[in-house]
Scaffold this active site. Structure first.
Site, PDB file in Angstrom:
ATOM      1  N   ASP A  69       0.341  -1.629  -0.391  1.00 49.51           N
ATOM      2  CA  ASP A  69       0.177  -0.152   0.092  1.00 49.51           C
ATOM      3  C   ASP A  69       1.076   1.415   0.275  1.00 49.51           C
ATOM      4  OD1 ASP A  69       0.447  -0.170   2.916  1.00 49.51           O
ATOM      5  OD2 ASP A  69      -1.024  -0.879   3.605  1.00 49.51           O
ATOM      6  N   GLU A 128      -5.917   3.283   3.700  1.00 49.24           N
ATOM      7  CA  GLU A 128      -6.531   4.401   4.607  1.00 49.24           C
ATOM      8  C   GLU A 128      -7.372   4.155   4.330  1.00 49.24           C
ATOM      9  OE1 GLU A 128      -5.205   3.540   7.924  1.00 49.24           O
ATOM     10  OE2 GLU A 128      -2.559   3.165   7.341  1.00 49.24           O
TER      11      GLU A 128
HETATM   12  C1  LIG Z   1      -4.147  -1.291   8.668  1.00 47.40           C
HETATM   13  C2  LIG Z   1      -4.306  -0.868   9.079  1.00 47.40           C
HETATM   14  O1  LIG Z   1      -4.497   0.007  10.102  1.00 47.40           O
HETATM   15  N1  LIG Z   1      -5.391  -0.452   8.295  1.00 47.40           N
HETATM   16  C3  LIG Z   1      -6.717   0.781   8.009  1.00 47.40           C
HETATM   17  C4  LIG Z   1      -7.645   0.730   7.611  1.00 47.40           C
HETATM   18  C5  LIG Z   1      -8.843   1.411   7.642  1.00 47.40           C
HETATM   19  C6  LIG Z   1      -9.831   1.368   7.074  1.00 47.40           C
HETATM   20  C7  LIG Z   1     -10.727   3.048   7.293  1.00 47.40           C
HETATM   21  N2  LIG Z   1     -10.606   3.773   7.041  1.00 47.40           N
HETATM   22  C8  LIG Z   1     -11.429   2.293   8.582  1.00 47.40           C
HETATM   23  O2  LIG Z   1     -10.930   3.159   9.865  1.00 47.40           O
HETATM   24  O3  LIG Z   1     -12.636   1.769   9.290  1.00 47.40           O
HETATM   25  C9  LIG Z   1      -7.204   0.632  10.060  1.00 47.40           C
HETATM   26  O4  LIG Z   1      -7.302   1.707  10.428  1.00 47.40           O
HETATM   27  O5  LIG Z   1      -7.248  -0.665  10.258  1.00 47.40           O
END
Ligand SMILES: CC(=O)N[C@@H](CCC[C@H](N)C(=O)O)C(=O)O
Length: 373
Positions: A69, A128
Site C-alpha cells: 500500500d 487507509e
Molecule cells: C492496518 C490498518 O491500520 N488499517 C486501517 C484501515 C482503515 C480502514 C478504514 N479507514 C476504517 O477506519 O474503517 C485500520 O484502521 O485498521
C-alpha cells in the site's frame, strides 16, 4: 539492495506522505526508482495513483503477486526525525513507507536473481481510505496481469525486529467507517434552555454507543466501535449548532457489523427524539476481512524459517485492510513484520526499526522462491 539503500528509499518516501488517491509524488518517486532498475524483462503500468510492475519469469507456470500500500494518514508527525514528513498534517504513521521500500528491494532482487514464475508488484493507493484494493482489482490493467497467488505484509510495532508473524484463516477484521453529523439549534452560551446543544448530544452519543458492543454483541464475539475524531462549535461562548463524529466499526464476524449498525440506527432515532435534532449517518468505506489461505500461510512459515527469520504464531486482530478484497478473489495471505517501535500504528511518534527493512526483503524474497518452483 543493502540496508543503507533501503533506508535512503524509506526516508525519501517518509518525507512525502500523501492521502488516498492523492499519491502523486509517491507514484512519481516509485516510477523513477523502477526506471533505474528496469530491464527488458520488466514492464510498468499505472492505475490512478498506483503502479504495477511485471517481471517476466524464466519458465513461467503462474504469476505471483506482492502488494504494497502507498498512502499516509492525516496525522501531524511528532517523531523528531531529521527526515520527518515535509507534508504538513500528513504522516506515514502506518508503515506504508516500509511496505513500498521492501517491495522495491524485492523487485531489485527478482530482477538480479530471476525466478521461474512471473512476479507482479502491486503498489496500491488509498488503503487507509477510501479503499484502493477493490477498484484496482476490477481494473483492466490488474485483470491483464492478475496474479494466481498474492501476498502482502504489514509492519508490527509490538513484535521484535527480526521476526515475522502469521496465521492461517482469519487475520484482520471486517470494518466499516462511521461518520455522524448532528444538527440542532445553537445559540448564546448563557441561554442553554433556548438551544439544543450538539456538543452535549454528540458527547453523550459517544458514551452510549460504547454499550452497543458491551450490551449488544455476544461477549464471545468481538466488535469494536471507536470515535477517533470529534468536532463541534466555533467559539467558547456559543452553544454548538452542529457536531461531527468520525469513527470506525470493527468485527471479526461480518454479521456483527450489521448488528452494530442496526443498534446504532436505533440509538440515532432515540437521540434525534430526545435532543430534538437530526443525525445523518454515513458508513464510508467498508473492508472485507483478511482471510489467509491455509496452505500459503503454512508455506510462509517454512519460507521465513528457511531464511533464518524468527516465525511467531499470530492471533486475529481488529485492524482492517482492503487487501482482504484481493484475498477474497485470489489465494494468498498477509503477514506481520516485526519493527519493534515504542509507539504503535497510527501514532504520531511511530518509530519502526529500519533494520526490519532487510528482514522484510528476505522474508518476501524467500516466499517468492518457495512459490516459484
Ligand atoms: C492496518 C490498518 O491500520 N488499517 C486501517 C484501515 C482503515 C480502514 C478504514 N479507514 C476504517 O477506519 O474503517 C485500520 O484502521 O485498521
Amino acid at each position: 539492495m543493502g540496508l543503507t539503500e533501503l533506508q535512503e528509499i524509506r526516508r525519501s518516501l517518509h518525507q512525502i506522505p500523501e492521502l488516498g488517491f492523492e499519491e502523486v509524488k509517491t507514484q512519481q518517486f516509485l516510477l523513477d526508482r523502477i526506471e533505474e532498475l528496469k530491464t527488458d524483462r520488466v514492464s510498468v503500468r499505472t492505475w490512478k495513483t498506483g503502479v504495477l510492475v511485471h517481471v517476466a519469469g524464466t519458465s513461467p507456470e503462474k504469476t505471483i503477486g506482492f502488494r504494497s500500500d502507498m498512502d499516509g494518514l492525516p496525522i501531524t508527525e511528532e517523531t523528531g526525525y531529521d527526515f520527518q514528513s515535509s507534508h504538513e498534517g500528513r504522516m506515514h504513521a502506518c508503515g506504508h513507507d516500509f511496505h513500498m521500500t521492501i517491495a522495491l528491494g524485492v523487485l531489485k532482487r527478482v530482477i538480479d536473481q530471476p525466478v521461474a514464475d512471473h512476479v507482479v508488484f502491486i503498489f496500491q493507493p488509498a488503503e487507509e481510505g477510501p479503499g484502493g484494493a477493490l477498484p484496482m482489482l476490477h481494473s483492466e490493467v490488474f485483470r491483464q496481469w492478475k496474479p494466481d497467488v498474492i501476498f502482502a505484509l504489514h509492519i508490527a510495532p509490538e513484535l521484535p525486529t527480526g521476526s515475522v508473524s502469521c496465521k492461517e484463516g482469519l487475520l484482520f477484521a471486517n470494518t466499516s467507517e462511521l461518520f455522524l453529523d448532528f444538527q440542532g439549534k445553537g445559540g448564546h452560551a448563557a441561554y442553554p434552555h433556548l438551544t439544543k446543544d450538539m456538543t452535549v448530544a454528540a458527547s453523550n452519543f459517544i458514551v452510549q454507543m460504547q454499550q452497543i458492543v458491551s450490551r449488544g454483541i455476544d461477549p464471545v464475539e468481538s466488535a469494536v466501535v471507536t470515535v477517533g475524531k470529534m468536532e463541534s462549535g466555533f467559539v467558547q461562548n456559543a452553544i454548538a449548532e452542529t457536531a461531527r463524529l468520525e469513527g470506525t466499526i470493527r468485527a471479526l464476524d461480518p454479521s456483527s457489523i450489521h448488528t452494530v449498525k442496526q443498534k446504532l440506527e436505533r440509538l440515532i432515532r432515540g437521540f434525534e427524539h430526545s435532543y430534538d435534532c437530526t443525525i445523518d449517518v454515513d458508513y464510508g468505506a467498508n473492508y472485507y476481512q483478511v482471510y489467509n489461505d491455509h496452505e500459503m500461510a503454512g508455506l510462509f512459515k517454512e519460507a521465513a524459517e528457511d531464511a533464518g527469520i524468527d516465525f511467531r504464531q499470530a492471533s486475529a486482530a481488529m485492524t482492517g485492510e482492503d487487501f482482504g478484497y484481493m484475498l477474497k478473489e485470489i489465494p494468498g495471505f498477509m503477514f506481520w513484520l516485526g519493527v519493534q517501535s515504542d509507539y504503535g500504528l497510527h501514532s504520531a511518534k511511530l518509530n519502526p526499526n529500519e533494520e526490519a527493512l532487510q528482514v522484510g526483503v528476505e522474508a518476501v524474497s524467500s516466499m517468492i522462491q518457495h512459490l516459484s518452483n
